[in-house]
Design a protein around this motif. Structure first.
Motif, PDB file in Angstrom:
ATOM      1  N   TRP A  38       0.827  -1.202   0.000  1.00  0.00           N
ATOM      2  CA  TRP A  38       0.000   0.000   0.000  1.00  0.00           C
ATOM      3  C   TRP A  38       0.865   1.258   0.000  1.00  0.00           C
ATOM      4  O   TRP A  38       0.525   2.257  -0.628  1.00  0.00           O
ATOM      5  N   VAL A  41       1.806   2.645  -3.355  1.00  0.00           N
ATOM      6  CA  VAL A  41       0.736   3.113  -4.238  1.00  0.00           C
ATOM      7  C   VAL A  41       0.443   4.580  -3.974  1.00  0.00           C
ATOM      8  O   VAL A  41       0.438   5.023  -2.816  1.00  0.00           O
ATOM      9  N   ASP A  42       0.199   5.332  -5.025  1.00  0.00           N
ATOM     10  CA  ASP A  42      -0.215   6.722  -4.882  1.00  0.00           C
ATOM     11  C   ASP A  42      -1.704   6.737  -4.540  1.00  0.00           C
ATOM     12  O   ASP A  42      -2.541   6.341  -5.361  1.00  0.00           O
ATOM     13  N   ALA A  44      -3.850   8.885  -4.559  1.00  0.00           N
ATOM     14  CA  ALA A  44      -4.653   9.682  -5.481  1.00  0.00           C
ATOM     15  C   ALA A  44      -5.154   8.860  -6.659  1.00  0.00           C
ATOM     16  O   ALA A  44      -6.124   9.229  -7.328  1.00  0.00           O
ATOM     17  N   THR A  45      -4.485   7.729  -6.924  1.00  0.00           N
ATOM     18  CA  THR A  45      -4.884   6.875  -8.050  1.00  0.00           C
ATOM     19  C   THR A  45      -5.883   5.794  -7.628  1.00  0.00           C
ATOM     20  O   THR A  45      -6.328   5.013  -8.463  1.00  0.00           O
ATOM     21  N   VAL A  46      -6.213   5.773  -6.343  1.00  0.00           N
ATOM     22  CA  VAL A  46      -7.123   4.735  -5.823  1.00  0.00           C
ATOM     23  C   VAL A  46      -8.484   5.353  -5.572  1.00  0.00           C
ATOM     24  O   VAL A  46      -8.629   6.293  -4.783  1.00  0.00           O
ATOM     25  N   GLY A  47      -9.499   4.834  -6.232  1.00  0.00           N
ATOM     26  CA  GLY A  47     -10.835   5.392  -6.091  1.00  0.00           C
ATOM     27  C   GLY A  47     -11.485   5.073  -4.763  1.00  0.00           C
ATOM     28  O   GLY A  47     -12.261   5.869  -4.240  1.00  0.00           O
ATOM     29  N   TYR A  52      -9.543  -1.346  -2.204  1.00  0.00           N
ATOM     30  CA  TYR A  52      -8.189  -1.694  -2.649  1.00  0.00           C
ATOM     31  C   TYR A  52      -7.474  -2.486  -1.564  1.00  0.00           C
ATOM     32  O   TYR A  52      -6.822  -3.513  -1.833  1.00  0.00           O
TER      33      TYR A  52
END
Length: 308
Positions: A38, A41-42, A44-47, A52
């Motif tokens: 996690w 991961v950015d 901002a790219t995860v809705g 996720y």
């Protein structure tokens, strides 16, 4: 922030991992691996952060479960899930309490890894089949078939569950008093005819290698244990896996603990843990969470389908 999102959903993530693995230590390993992924991961790219994270934990738990299956088949003596100390409010969610009970975790152990993941995610946490399919990399139709097969297997093997209650605690108290006093008849009066004792020593502590069944046999077994090891122990009431339990401490150290399954005022199961590897974290209270009741854990239209 990434860390804030992970911390917010940690109780849910731990609960999923523990129910899939039956081990707090393995669940913590899965959460650590998932957290490291996690962090890369950015956000901002995860809705949807929770969706996720749950997918990540599910995949990591599946990989871990497949890796430990062989070790469990070679386990010395009877294998029990690692007991976890739970908060009193676990019993307020009957589905959650049953799903982490020793009896249910032993039933889940008879499923293959994919069946276990599908059953836990759908029937305990309320995920829609399509979301599970995305999480485990299977077609939705296949997931539906797996869910149906796993549910039939579980329902055929599970025992009727009763949530922990004040009355159950009183039964345990009378049981311990009768055992300490060596009162065989009083013990037998508290035991169900089909009562079973399962002890886990892991080859590192003395424990029965096979389950002990039947009222008379269990009473004799319990009295034998008391005569040899329990008379010098300090006994503390506790709650583990949403069940009433007793902690036996020798010299201030936890030597073993027993969780009690109770139905209709009688003890139907005693689960004794003596394996020191599984007692290392026995003092840690684990907050458990199924997410929003009545919706899938991904925040969309799942529904709770498992009713006790």
């Amino acid at each position: 922030m990434a860390e804030d999102a992970f911390t917010e959903h940690r109780p849910l993530l731990f609960t999923i991992a523990y129910e899939m693995l039956g081990s707090a230590a393995d669940a913590e390993d899965v959460l650590q691996e998932s957290y490291l992924r996690w962090r890369e991961v950015d956000p901002a790219t995860v809705g949807h952060a929770r969706a996720y994270l749950v997918r990540t934990v599910t995949r990591q738990a599946l990989n871990h479960l497949r890796a430990v299956r062989a070790r469990r088949e070679e386990y010395v003596g009877a294998w029990l899930p690692e007991p976890i100390r739970t908060q009193p409010d676990v019993g307020e969610d009957v589905v959650l309490a049953e799903s982490v009970s020793m009896a249910m975790l032993l039933v889940l152990e008879t499923l293959n890894p994919t069946e276990r993941a599908v059953f836990v995610l759908h029937d305990v946490f309320g995920y829609p089949h399509g979301e599970i399919a995305a999480a485990i990399g299977r077609a939705e139709g296949t997931v539906r078939q797996i869910a149906h097969r796993a549910r039939g297997h579980v329902h055929a093997r599970r025992r009727r569950f009763e949530p922990d209650s004040a009355a159950a605690g009183q039964v345990v108290e009378r049981f311990l008093q009768s055992a300490a006093g060596g009162d065989v008849q009083a013990l037998m009066d508290l035991l169900a005819p089909d009562v079973v004792v399962i002890s886990d020593g892991g080859g590192k502590a003395t424990a029965a290698r096979r389950p002990v069944t039947g009222r008379a046999e269990v009473a004799r077994f319990v009295l034998g244990v008391y005569r040899t090891s329990a008379t010098t122990a300090r006994i503390e009431p506790a709650r583990y896996n949403g069940m009433p339990a007793a902690r036996f401490l020798t010299g201030g150290a936890l030597d073993w603990l027993v969780a009690f399954e109770i139905r209709d005022g009688r003890i139907t199961g005693l689960y004794g843990m003596r394996n020191p590897d599984k007692l290392d974290r026995a003092d840690v209270v684990h907050p458990l969470d199924r997410g929003a009741i009545g919706t899938g854990a991904l925040g969309r239209g799942g529904r709770q389908t498992w009713r006790p």
